[in-house]
Design an enzyme around this catalytic site. Sequence first.
Site, PDB file in Angstrom:
ATOM      1  CE  LYS A  22      91.116  37.214  40.734  1.00 53.53           C
ATOM      2  NZ  LYS A  22      90.437  37.051  42.027  1.00 53.53           N
ATOM      3  CG  ASN A  23      87.206  37.128  39.895  1.00 49.34           C
ATOM      4  OD1 ASN A  23      88.094  36.485  40.464  1.00 49.34           O
ATOM      5  ND2 ASN A  23      86.944  38.389  40.188  1.00 49.34           N
ATOM      6  NE  ARG A  91      84.258  35.687  49.662  1.00 51.87           N
ATOM      7  CZ  ARG A  91      83.388  35.372  50.594  1.00 51.87           C
ATOM      8  NH1 ARG A  91      83.780  35.238  51.826  1.00 51.87           N
ATOM      9  NH2 ARG A  91      82.129  35.211  50.289  1.00 51.87           N
ATOM     10  CB  CYS A 115      89.923  39.135  52.751  1.00 54.29           C
ATOM     11  SG  CYS A 115      88.831  39.946  51.606  1.00 54.29           S
ATOM     12  NE  ARG A 120      84.812  39.072  49.900  1.00 54.11           N
ATOM     13  CZ  ARG A 120      85.713  38.743  48.989  1.00 54.11           C
ATOM     14  NH1 ARG A 120      86.991  38.971  49.223  1.00 54.11           N
ATOM     15  NH2 ARG A 120      85.369  38.180  47.853  1.00 54.11           N
ATOM     16  CB  ILE A 122      79.673  32.156  53.000  1.00 57.15           C
ATOM     17  CG1 ILE A 122      79.879  31.580  54.396  1.00 57.15           C
ATOM     18  CG2 ILE A 122      80.982  32.496  52.348  1.00 57.15           C
ATOM     19  CD1 ILE A 122      80.271  30.131  54.361  1.00 57.15           C
ATOM     20  CG  ASP A 306      86.711  43.059  41.525  1.00 60.93           C
ATOM     21  OD1 ASP A 306      86.658  43.294  42.752  1.00 60.93           O
ATOM     22  OD2 ASP A 306      86.407  41.954  41.033  1.00 60.93           O
ATOM     23  NE  ARG A 398      95.014  36.296  45.855  1.00 58.41           N
ATOM     24  CZ  ARG A 398      93.917  36.868  46.341  1.00 58.41           C
ATOM     25  NH1 ARG A 398      94.014  37.861  47.169  1.00 58.41           N
ATOM     26  NH2 ARG A 398      92.719  36.447  46.010  1.00 58.41           N
TER      27      ARG A 398
HETATM   28  C1  EPZ Z   1      83.368  38.036  43.643  1.00 56.63           C
HETATM   29  O1  EPZ Z   1      83.482  37.843  45.055  1.00 56.63           O
HETATM   30  C2  EPZ Z   1      84.774  38.252  43.136  1.00 56.63           C
HETATM   31  N1  EPZ Z   1      85.613  37.099  43.470  1.00 56.63           N
HETATM   32  C3  EPZ Z   1      85.356  39.523  43.738  1.00 56.63           C
HETATM   33  O2  EPZ Z   1      86.593  39.756  43.102  1.00 56.63           O
HETATM   34  C4  EPZ Z   1      84.437  40.715  43.441  1.00 56.63           C
HETATM   35  O3  EPZ Z   1      84.936  41.854  44.094  1.00 56.63           O
HETATM   36  C5  EPZ Z   1      83.021  40.409  43.933  1.00 56.63           C
HETATM   37  O4  EPZ Z   1      82.554  39.161  43.342  1.00 56.63           O
HETATM   38  C6  EPZ Z   1      82.016  41.491  43.580  1.00 56.63           C
HETATM   39  O5  EPZ Z   1      81.991  41.701  42.200  1.00 56.63           O
HETATM   40  C7  EPZ Z   1      85.641  36.031  42.679  1.00 56.63           C
HETATM   41  O6  EPZ Z   1      84.925  35.916  41.718  1.00 56.63           O
HETATM   42  C8  EPZ Z   1      86.624  34.957  43.017  1.00 56.63           C
HETATM   43  P1  EPZ Z   1      79.876  38.752  46.312  1.00 56.63           P
HETATM   44  P2  EPZ Z   1      82.226  37.310  45.882  1.00 56.63           P
HETATM   45  O7  EPZ Z   1      79.383  37.560  47.019  1.00 56.63           O
HETATM   46  O8  EPZ Z   1      81.382  36.486  44.994  1.00 56.63           O
HETATM   47  C9  EPZ Z   1      77.711  40.336  50.198  1.00 56.63           C
HETATM   48  C10 EPZ Z   1      88.866  40.401  42.986  1.00 56.63           C
HETATM   49  O9  EPZ Z   1      89.553  41.387  43.327  1.00 56.63           O
HETATM   50  N2  EPZ Z   1      77.465  38.931  50.522  1.00 56.63           N
HETATM   51  O10 EPZ Z   1      79.293  39.063  44.969  1.00 56.63           O
HETATM   52  O11 EPZ Z   1      82.745  36.708  47.104  1.00 56.63           O
HETATM   53  C11 EPZ Z   1      79.170  40.736  50.233  1.00 56.63           C
HETATM   54  O12 EPZ Z   1      79.592  41.037  51.535  1.00 56.63           O
HETATM   55  C12 EPZ Z   1      87.784  39.854  43.885  1.00 56.63           C
HETATM   56  O13 EPZ Z   1      89.036  39.781  41.922  1.00 56.63           O
HETATM   57  C13 EPZ Z   1      76.631  38.609  51.563  1.00 56.63           C
HETATM   58  O14 EPZ Z   1      76.093  39.480  52.230  1.00 56.63           O
HETATM   59  O15 EPZ Z   1      81.468  38.647  46.190  1.00 56.63           O
HETATM   60  C14 EPZ Z   1      79.202  41.914  49.306  1.00 56.63           C
HETATM   61  O16 EPZ Z   1      78.766  43.066  49.970  1.00 56.63           O
HETATM   62  C15 EPZ Z   1      87.772  40.377  45.254  1.00 56.63           C
HETATM   63  N3  EPZ Z   1      76.422  37.278  51.844  1.00 56.63           N
HETATM   64  C16 EPZ Z   1      78.159  41.559  48.241  1.00 56.63           C
HETATM   65  O17 EPZ Z   1      77.343  40.547  48.845  1.00 56.63           O
HETATM   66  C17 EPZ Z   1      76.987  36.280  51.106  1.00 56.63           C
HETATM   67  O18 EPZ Z   1      76.731  35.113  51.402  1.00 56.63           O
HETATM   68  C18 EPZ Z   1      78.734  41.017  46.967  1.00 56.63           C
HETATM   69  O19 EPZ Z   1      79.710  40.010  47.247  1.00 56.63           O
HETATM   70  C19 EPZ Z   1      77.844  36.628  50.042  1.00 56.63           C
HETATM   71  C20 EPZ Z   1      78.070  37.959  49.766  1.00 56.63           C
END
Ligand code: EPZ
Length: 420
Positions: A22-23, A91, A115, A120, A122, A306, A398
């Site tokens: 999915k991801n 997201r 969420c 979360r 960006i 995850d 999902r």
């Molecule tokens: C991806 O989310 C996945 N989603 C998530 O899977 C997964 O848990 C996550 O990566 C971590 O492996 C998809 O691929 C669709 P991140 P993402 O940005 O990219 C912080 C599932 O269950 N951060 O790598 O949104 C954030 O808060 C889902 O399949 C910032 O600080 O996660 C976190 O602590 C849920 N600023 C860390 O980085 C930002 O701008 C990693 O989050 C972005 C993130």
Amino acid sequence: MESFIIKGGVPLHGEVTISGAKNAALPMMAATLLTPERCVLRHIPNLSDVQFMGQILTSVGAHVQIDGDTVTVQAGKIKGIGDYNLIRKMRGSICILGPLLGRLHKAKVSLPGGCVIGPRPIDLHLKGMRALGTQIVLQQGYICATAPKLLGAEIFLGGRNGPTVLGTANVMMAAVLAEGVTTIESAACEPEVVDLAQFLNEMGAKITGAGSPTITVTGVGELHGADHVVIPDRIEAATFAIAAAATNGQVTIRGARSDHFQAVLDKLREAGVTTETKSSALVIRRAGELKPMDVTTLPYAGFPTDAQAQIMVLMTATPGISIVTERIFESRFMHISELARLGANIAVEGPSAIVKGGSLLNGAPIMASDLRASAALVIAGLIAAGTTRVNRIYHVDRGYEKIDEKLRALGARITRVQST
Ligand code: EPZ
């Protein structure tokens, strides 16, 4: 709304085939917006999130066809405004920002919001886009981005909790059509980022270093269509491996890439579970009494957040004290209160959960809160005595293709019912 009714206590036995990731699929579907030519993505899982991403692409003007596990997208003429209500619901849809900017030099996309697994942010996505020369204003819940010209830059994408997966994907997608060279430092190394880079290269992009912390993107004038097979879902594979161990069964996992979830397999082995590769499949079997585990979630190649909820369920079946420390999403512990309803003994201390395991869980009605928490509750139902009802299973749909059918084929007594 639907629920699962699970009659626990049956060890899982047999074979399961892993679906596409999915991801990896979601950002790749977004990447198809980078070219007006036809793109074909294969081995796409049949999930509500994929349908949803299809609707988002349609809302910006792309023609999307989902046929079994194949998605065809032709984004001939597109507009830079995504549907507010569609995008804010998922997201993952933030990753249309990079492709829209790359192709049209403008994008108006709703802010994705937080969420249940925690805030979360960006900020890193926006930092990357700004570094490429984009002006961004946040207005009425929208990210309004314009870039007269995208120019390659050196971008550091490390955050408090390490690199960002979708942030890396987003910046990479914007940079492929930028002028000059972009270097992303502290890039996410997840296999989904590597697969996306490969798809982009098949479309004519010039990306090197994906899978390492430094990704270099040399901008090109345009991209063309491509036909790509998505990698298997490492988290689905990890979930079935944990379920096999937790139920004291023996499951052959087909179609997975064990090199993509070594951190999970390593912890399973430490816990006394045998993980064996036999004729390109992975056989998971418990080899005696389980031993306590100490798991810390980390960016790839560390233990994936995850799979944190699922391994916690295995810990409840493990005599002694096990510890989980969540370092990616600090409040990703929603499953604990539901596991407590089944009799699990878990205390939270800051980012750590201390699990006193070894006593049998007892079935009860419980509620799914997010995708991975739901998968964990399903595993808990499989090992609990009596009947467990897992409500709000749309969360599980999902991200897990036909999880109930796959589990039934392994002998689980799980049925899908309409909630009353
Ligand atoms: C991806 O989310 C996945 N989603 C998530 O899977 C997964 O848990 C996550 O990566 C971590 O492996 C998809 O691929 C669709 P991140 P993402 O940005 O990219 C912080 C599932 O269950 N951060 O790598 O949104 C954030 O808060 C889902 O399949 C910032 O600080 O996660 C976190 O602590 C849920 N600023 C860390 O980085 C930002 O701008 C990693 O989050 C972005 C993130």
